[in-house]
Design a protein around this motif. Structure first.
Motif, PDB file in Angstrom:
ATOM      1  N   THR A 377      21.384 -12.040   4.082  1.00 37.30           N
ATOM      2  CA  THR A 377      22.114 -11.700   3.044  1.00 37.30           C
ATOM      3  C   THR A 377      21.957 -12.396   1.799  1.00 37.30           C
ATOM      4  OG1 THR A 377      24.080 -12.112   4.822  1.00 37.30           O
ATOM      5  CG2 THR A 377      24.846 -11.767   2.413  1.00 37.30           C
ATOM      6  N   LEU A 378      21.934 -11.307   0.819  1.00 39.55           N
ATOM      7  CA  LEU A 378      21.645 -11.917  -0.790  1.00 39.55           C
ATOM      8  C   LEU A 378      22.682 -12.996  -1.190  1.00 39.55           C
ATOM      9  CD1 LEU A 378      19.664 -10.797  -2.595  1.00 39.55           C
ATOM     10  CD2 LEU A 378      21.352  -9.505  -3.692  1.00 39.55           C
ATOM     11  N   GLU A 379      22.089 -13.726  -1.850  1.00 44.06           N
ATOM     12  CA  GLU A 379      22.877 -14.869  -2.368  1.00 44.06           C
ATOM     13  C   GLU A 379      22.443 -15.458  -3.676  1.00 44.06           C
ATOM     14  OE1 GLU A 379      24.582 -18.379  -0.217  1.00 44.06           O
ATOM     15  OE2 GLU A 379      23.411 -17.533   1.734  1.00 44.06           O
ATOM     16  N   GLU A 380      23.071 -16.057  -4.662  1.00 44.86           N
ATOM     17  CA  GLU A 380      22.658 -16.895  -5.542  1.00 44.86           C
ATOM     18  C   GLU A 380      22.776 -18.144  -5.158  1.00 44.86           C
ATOM     19  OE1 GLU A 380      21.690 -15.369  -8.365  1.00 44.86           O
ATOM     20  OE2 GLU A 380      22.673 -13.837  -8.021  1.00 44.86           O
ATOM     21  N   PHE A 381      21.849 -19.292  -5.504  1.00 43.53           N
ATOM     22  CA  PHE A 381      21.831 -20.570  -5.076  1.00 43.53           C
ATOM     23  C   PHE A 381      23.199 -21.351  -5.214  1.00 43.53           C
ATOM     24  CE2 PHE A 381      21.086 -25.184  -5.577  1.00 43.53           C
ATOM     25  CZ  PHE A 381      20.437 -25.307  -4.286  1.00 43.53           C
ATOM     26  N   CYS A 382      23.961 -20.840  -6.233  1.00 43.95           N
ATOM     27  CA  CYS A 382      25.189 -21.460  -6.463  1.00 43.95           C
ATOM     28  C   CYS A 382      26.353 -20.938  -5.543  1.00 43.95           C
ATOM     29  CB  CYS A 382      25.786 -21.150  -7.800  1.00 43.95           C
ATOM     30  SG  CYS A 382      25.669 -19.622  -8.315  1.00 43.95           S
ATOM     31  N   ASP A 383      26.120 -19.879  -4.710  1.00 47.74           N
ATOM     32  CA  ASP A 383      26.923 -19.357  -3.785  1.00 47.74           C
ATOM     33  C   ASP A 383      27.446 -20.285  -2.755  1.00 47.74           C
ATOM     34  OD1 ASP A 383      27.033 -16.985  -5.035  1.00 47.74           O
ATOM     35  OD2 ASP A 383      26.080 -15.794  -3.241  1.00 47.74           O
ATOM     36  N   ALA A 440      14.430   3.348   4.785  1.00 51.53           N
ATOM     37  CA  ALA A 440      14.189   1.929   5.519  1.00 51.53           C
ATOM     38  C   ALA A 440      15.019   0.621   5.244  1.00 51.53           C
ATOM     39  CB  ALA A 440      12.617   1.756   5.442  1.00 51.53           C
ATOM     40  N   TYR A 441      15.626   0.797   4.305  1.00 47.55           N
ATOM     41  CA  TYR A 441      16.632  -0.388   3.568  1.00 47.55           C
ATOM     42  C   TYR A 441      17.827  -0.361   3.929  1.00 47.55           C
ATOM     43  CZ  TYR A 441      12.500  -0.137   0.249  1.00 47.55           C
ATOM     44  OH  TYR A 441      11.399  -0.098  -0.423  1.00 47.55           O
ATOM     45  N   SER A 442      18.340   0.856   5.061  1.00 51.96           N
ATOM     46  CA  SER A 442      19.513   1.112   5.215  1.00 51.96           C
ATOM     47  C   SER A 442      20.211  -0.167   6.224  1.00 51.96           C
ATOM     48  CB  SER A 442      19.828   2.264   6.080  1.00 51.96           C
ATOM     49  OG  SER A 442      19.014   2.152   7.478  1.00 51.96           O
ATOM     50  N   LYS A 443      19.631  -0.717   7.215  1.00 49.38           N
ATOM     51  CA  LYS A 443      20.117  -1.720   7.840  1.00 49.38           C
ATOM     52  C   LYS A 443      20.434  -3.202   7.298  1.00 49.38           C
ATOM     53  CE  LYS A 443      18.586   0.078  12.691  1.00 49.38           C
ATOM     54  NZ  LYS A 443      17.735  -0.569  13.364  1.00 49.38           N
ATOM     55  N   TRP A 444      19.416  -3.165   6.141  1.00 53.82           N
ATOM     56  CA  TRP A 444      19.637  -4.478   5.318  1.00 53.82           C
ATOM     57  C   TRP A 444      21.009  -4.238   4.354  1.00 53.82           C
ATOM     58  CZ3 TRP A 444      19.019  -5.419  -0.020  1.00 53.82           C
ATOM     59  CH2 TRP A 444      19.177  -6.713  -0.461  1.00 53.82           C
ATOM     60  N   ILE A 445      21.204  -3.204   3.837  1.00 53.82           N
ATOM     61  CA  ILE A 445      22.239  -2.707   3.024  1.00 53.82           C
ATOM     62  C   ILE A 445      23.725  -2.735   3.768  1.00 53.82           C
ATOM     63  CG2 ILE A 445      23.491  -0.994   1.612  1.00 53.82           C
ATOM     64  CD1 ILE A 445      20.287  -0.216   0.768  1.00 53.82           C
ATOM     65  N   TYR A 446      23.643  -2.259   4.849  1.00 56.03           N
ATOM     66  CA  TYR A 446      24.924  -2.315   5.801  1.00 56.03           C
ATOM     67  C   TYR A 446      25.190  -3.919   5.964  1.00 56.03           C
ATOM     68  CZ  TYR A 446      23.691   2.662   6.666  1.00 56.03           C
ATOM     69  OH  TYR A 446      23.273   3.917   6.653  1.00 56.03           O
ATOM     70  N   HIS A 447      24.147  -4.691   6.402  1.00 54.29           N
ATOM     71  CA  HIS A 447      24.378  -5.934   6.582  1.00 54.29           C
ATOM     72  C   HIS A 447      25.273  -6.747   5.551  1.00 54.29           C
ATOM     73  CE1 HIS A 447      23.757 -10.054   8.390  1.00 54.29           C
ATOM     74  NE2 HIS A 447      23.067 -10.208   7.377  1.00 54.29           N
ATOM     75  N   ASN A 448      24.541  -6.337   4.303  1.00 56.30           N
ATOM     76  CA  ASN A 448      25.116  -7.031   3.034  1.00 56.30           C
ATOM     77  C   ASN A 448      26.616  -6.520   2.863  1.00 56.30           C
ATOM     78  OD1 ASN A 448      23.233  -9.157   1.322  1.00 56.30           O
ATOM     79  ND2 ASN A 448      21.958  -7.499   2.852  1.00 56.30           N
ATOM     80  N   ALA A 449      26.703  -5.141   2.868  1.00 53.59           N
ATOM     81  CA  ALA A 449      27.993  -4.914   2.784  1.00 53.59           C
ATOM     82  C   ALA A 449      28.975  -5.262   3.857  1.00 53.59           C
ATOM     83  CB  ALA A 449      28.079  -3.190   2.857  1.00 53.59           C
ATOM     84  N   ASP A 450      28.732  -5.365   4.935  1.00 49.71           N
ATOM     85  CA  ASP A 450      29.593  -6.096   5.981  1.00 49.71           C
ATOM     86  C   ASP A 450      29.993  -7.548   5.637  1.00 49.71           C
ATOM     87  OD1 ASP A 450      29.532  -3.401   7.206  1.00 49.71           O
ATOM     88  OD2 ASP A 450      28.309  -4.044   8.718  1.00 49.71           O
ATOM     89  N   ALA A 451      28.953  -8.180   5.164  1.00 51.29           N
ATOM     90  CA  ALA A 451      29.084  -9.324   4.717  1.00 51.29           C
ATOM     91  C   ALA A 451      30.092  -9.636   3.313  1.00 51.29           C
ATOM     92  CB  ALA A 451      27.735 -10.143   4.276  1.00 51.29           C
ATOM     93  N   ALA A 452      30.049  -8.706   2.690  1.00 59.55           N
ATOM     94  CA  ALA A 452      30.875  -8.521   1.660  1.00 59.55           C
ATOM     95  C   ALA A 452      32.387  -8.456   1.959  1.00 59.55           C
ATOM     96  CB  ALA A 452      30.556  -7.642   0.631  1.00 59.55           C
ATOM     97  N   LEU A 461      41.005  -7.971  -2.582  1.00 64.78           N
ATOM     98  CA  LEU A 461      39.859  -8.604  -3.484  1.00 64.78           C
ATOM     99  C   LEU A 461      38.953  -9.419  -2.753  1.00 64.78           C
ATOM    100  CD1 LEU A 461      42.745 -10.126  -5.838  1.00 64.78           C
ATOM    101  CD2 LEU A 461      41.511  -7.868  -6.161  1.00 64.78           C
ATOM    102  N   PHE A 462      37.766  -9.637  -3.176  1.00 63.63           N
ATOM    103  CA  PHE A 462      36.451  -9.740  -2.610  1.00 63.63           C
ATOM    104  C   PHE A 462      35.855 -10.904  -3.282  1.00 63.63           C
ATOM    105  CE2 PHE A 462      36.459  -5.408  -1.532  1.00 63.63           C
ATOM    106  CZ  PHE A 462      36.067  -5.204  -0.446  1.00 63.63           C
ATOM    107  N   GLY A 463      35.419 -11.936  -2.420  1.00 59.95           N
ATOM    108  CA  GLY A 463      34.688 -13.092  -2.817  1.00 59.95           C
ATOM    109  C   GLY A 463      33.489 -13.219  -3.194  1.00 59.95           C
ATOM    110  N   MET A 464      32.860 -14.349  -3.582  1.00 55.05           N
ATOM    111  CA  MET A 464      31.450 -14.347  -4.015  1.00 55.05           C
ATOM    112  C   MET A 464      30.480 -14.896  -3.022  1.00 55.05           C
ATOM    113  SD  MET A 464      29.518 -14.341  -6.737  1.00 55.05           S
ATOM    114  CE  MET A 464      27.702 -14.777  -7.051  1.00 55.05           C
ATOM    115  N   TRP A 465      30.691 -15.668  -2.080  1.00 54.85           N
ATOM    116  CA  TRP A 465      29.877 -16.170  -1.027  1.00 54.85           C
ATOM    117  C   TRP A 465      29.850 -15.226   0.183  1.00 54.85           C
ATOM    118  CZ3 TRP A 465      29.972 -21.296   1.863  1.00 54.85           C
ATOM    119  CH2 TRP A 465      28.561 -21.782   2.478  1.00 54.85           C
TER     120      TRP A 465
END
Length: 540
Positions: A377-383, A440-452, A461-465
């Motif tokens: 999952t994509l993150e900022e260090f501050c997350d 080829a990026y689809s599974k990674w994108i789905y993973h991040n969307a589901d994490a959001a 309303l959605f959070g940051m982390w």
């Protein structure tokens, strides 16, 4: 031939739909690896069979963002700062583009469905018009050059949507419709984009570092990734999508009349030189990720105005890595390929995306920090510390906004434009190679969307982390491990305040801590959910 408005077309379509057509599911788009697929065929992305749930997530996120954070009386997002408001406006326009681009209104459903979509588009586009008057342009034109360039990209996105919406789909063929009422905003949007582009262009400086954009005209020279990426992206977007501007008022008396023109070579020249400078700047780390930027050792301005240039070189690198510094470059890469036909720009983009995905740990889903995330999952260090600033809360959404643009299939109008700009047009094999890489990026994108989506509360309303599984019993373990991560020696996160460690582990939803849920975190979720919808519709 009489020209019809979009609303008239919808009513006419409703009147002529047969009972079979009225309930027909739009055809599934052909797979991108189909060797028989025509060059630059416009993808039919309205595959409700595959993507209706993802589309509903997008609409829900947009509705919650506008109903919660957008002040219609002020014409802006009241809690945003000037540049994050410009980004929020870009997200709205890009989402409208995605919705309309992805719906086959010829056979999209019954009459009431078609009119409902028309109402959705008009509702949010009207709010975009509100924002034109609510945007704090007088402050922005005196701020840093990157702030100005966010404005350029935002209003070019608005003009792109208006142009596309005036080319509605009928039986798979695009046709012109005029006048659509939204086109009234386009000359004003184009004018603002042009004015702010001219204001920002003076930031290009040859006296230090052999070129490059300076971040802020009022501070010591800092040639950073985001300002140079924005200049490349804005320049190529002006070259491709700027509809022209005959208005020389109101803010400046321009001596650069060439910037008023359509497909102006000056814009292309700026895009090429800024892109090249950034690639050769040495700003990327060993993982292939863009670090924040360069200072010039010894540079100093004396009270009498004289300057000691110091070394004159970009030799003092801020090594902090942020997600958005990996995103804006993707729009520049796609645009330069479209304008020149050179495959190298697409290769650059795919290399950068691959580096980002690797830096999230994907396909591993463990809790080890990899440089731009953990668990895939994509993150900022501050997350992890829940202390991201308003700036930091905006970054991930910017990455997914530009990733989605990079992998968006070309429209017929862009195909026609490419044949005018590139001798012989674009290469069929390169285009298909590009789409296959994107698929080829689809599974990674789905993973991040589901994490959001896991951070979405009852108010929508959605959070940051995104990476925190707060719905499980293991939250304390995750927070404890995350709290032990540290930046490499000599690397500082200047854009976010210091972590107050005592606030890290406590009861309740972690995404309500720190700044909590904001328009910036909401726009980030909107961007990744829109990416998921595009990938499901186009590449599944």
């Amino acid at each position: 031939m009489r020209k019809l408005s979009a609303a008239t077309i919808l009513v006419s379509l409703c009147a002529h739909l047969t009972p079979v057509a009225a309930t027909r599911i739009p055809a599934v788009a052909p797979h991108v690896n189909d060797p028989q697929r025509p060059l630059l065929e416009t993808a039919r992305t309205a595959t409700f069979r595959n993507s209706s749930e993802a589309l509903q997530d997008v609409l829900d996120a947009l509705e919650a963002m506008q109903e919660t954070y957008f002040d219609k009386f002020a014409g802006t997002w009241g809690d945003a700062i000037d540049w994050t408001a410009a980004v929020a406006g870009t997200h709205v326009s890009a989402t409208l583009t995605g919705i309309v681009d992805g719906l086959d209104l010829s056979f999209g459903g019954v009459c009431s469905d078609l009119l409902q979509w028309e109402n959705v588009v008009n509702q949010y586009y009207t709010q975009t018009a509100f924002f034109y008057f609510g945007e704090n342009v007088f402050a922005l034109r005196n701020q840093a050059f990157d702030d100005m360039l966010w404005v350029v990209l935002g209003w070019l996105e608005s003009t792109k949507f208006a142009d596309m919406y005036a080319r509605r789909h009928e039986n798979g063929q695009e046709f012109e419709t005029s006048p659509w009422h939204g086109l009234q905003l386009s000359p004003m949007a184009a004018h603002r984009a042009r004015v702010f582009y001219e204001l920002a262009s003076v930031g290009w400086d040859e006296s230090l570092c052999n070129g490059g954009m300076t971040w802020n005209p009022s501070l010591n020279p800092y040639k950073n990734a985001i300002t140079n990426e924005l200049f490349a992206a804005a320049s190529i977007s002006m070259y491709l999508y700027f509809p022209g501007d005959n208005n020389s008022a109101p803010f400046i008396s321009s001596t650069q009349e060439q910037y008023h023109k359509v497909h102006n070579p000056a814009h292309l020249e700026n895009a090429v030189k800024s892109y090249k400078w950034l690639k050769e700047s040495g700003m990327r780390n060993q993982a292939g990720l863009y670090q924040d930027g360069f200072h010039v050792t010894g540079w100093h301005r004396f009270p009498n105005g004289t300057i000691n240039p110091g070394t004159g070189h970009c030799d003092d690198l801020d090594r902090m890595v942020y997600t958005y510094n990996q995103g804006v470059m993707l729009t520049a890469s796609r645009g330069l390929w479209l304008a020149t036909g050179a495959r190298s720009y697409l290769d650059d983009g795919h290399e950068l995306i691959t580096n980002v995905i690797r830096a999230t740990g994907w396909p591993n889903t463990d809790n080890i920090w990899r440089g731009l995330g953990r668990g895939g999952t994509l993150e900022e260090f501050c997350d992890h510390g829940l202390y991201c600033s308003q700036d930091g809360q905006t970054f991930k959404g910017i990455f997914f906004l530009h990733l989605t643009e990079f992998c968006r299939p070309l429209r017929a109008s862009e195909k026609d434009m490419a044949f005018r700009l590139v001798v012989g047009g674009l290469d069929d094999q390169i285009y298909h190679y590009h789409l296959e890489r994107c698929a080829a990026y689809s599974k990674w994108i789905y993973h991040n969307a589901d994490a959001a989506l896991a951070t979405k509360n009852q108010a929508g309303l959605f959070g940051m982390w995104w990476n925190v599984p707060y719905q499980t019993a293991h939250i304390a373990e995750w927070e404890s491990l995350a709290g032990n991560q540290s930046l490499p020696a000599g690397v500082f996160d200047h854009r976010n305040p210091a972590l107050i460690s005592s606030s890290l582990i406590s009861s309740g939803d972690p995404n309500d801590r720190g700044r909590g849920r904001t328009v910036e975190t909401q726009s980030g979720a909107l961007a990744v959910l829109r990416a998921k919808w595009q990938w499901q519709a186009v590449y599944s």
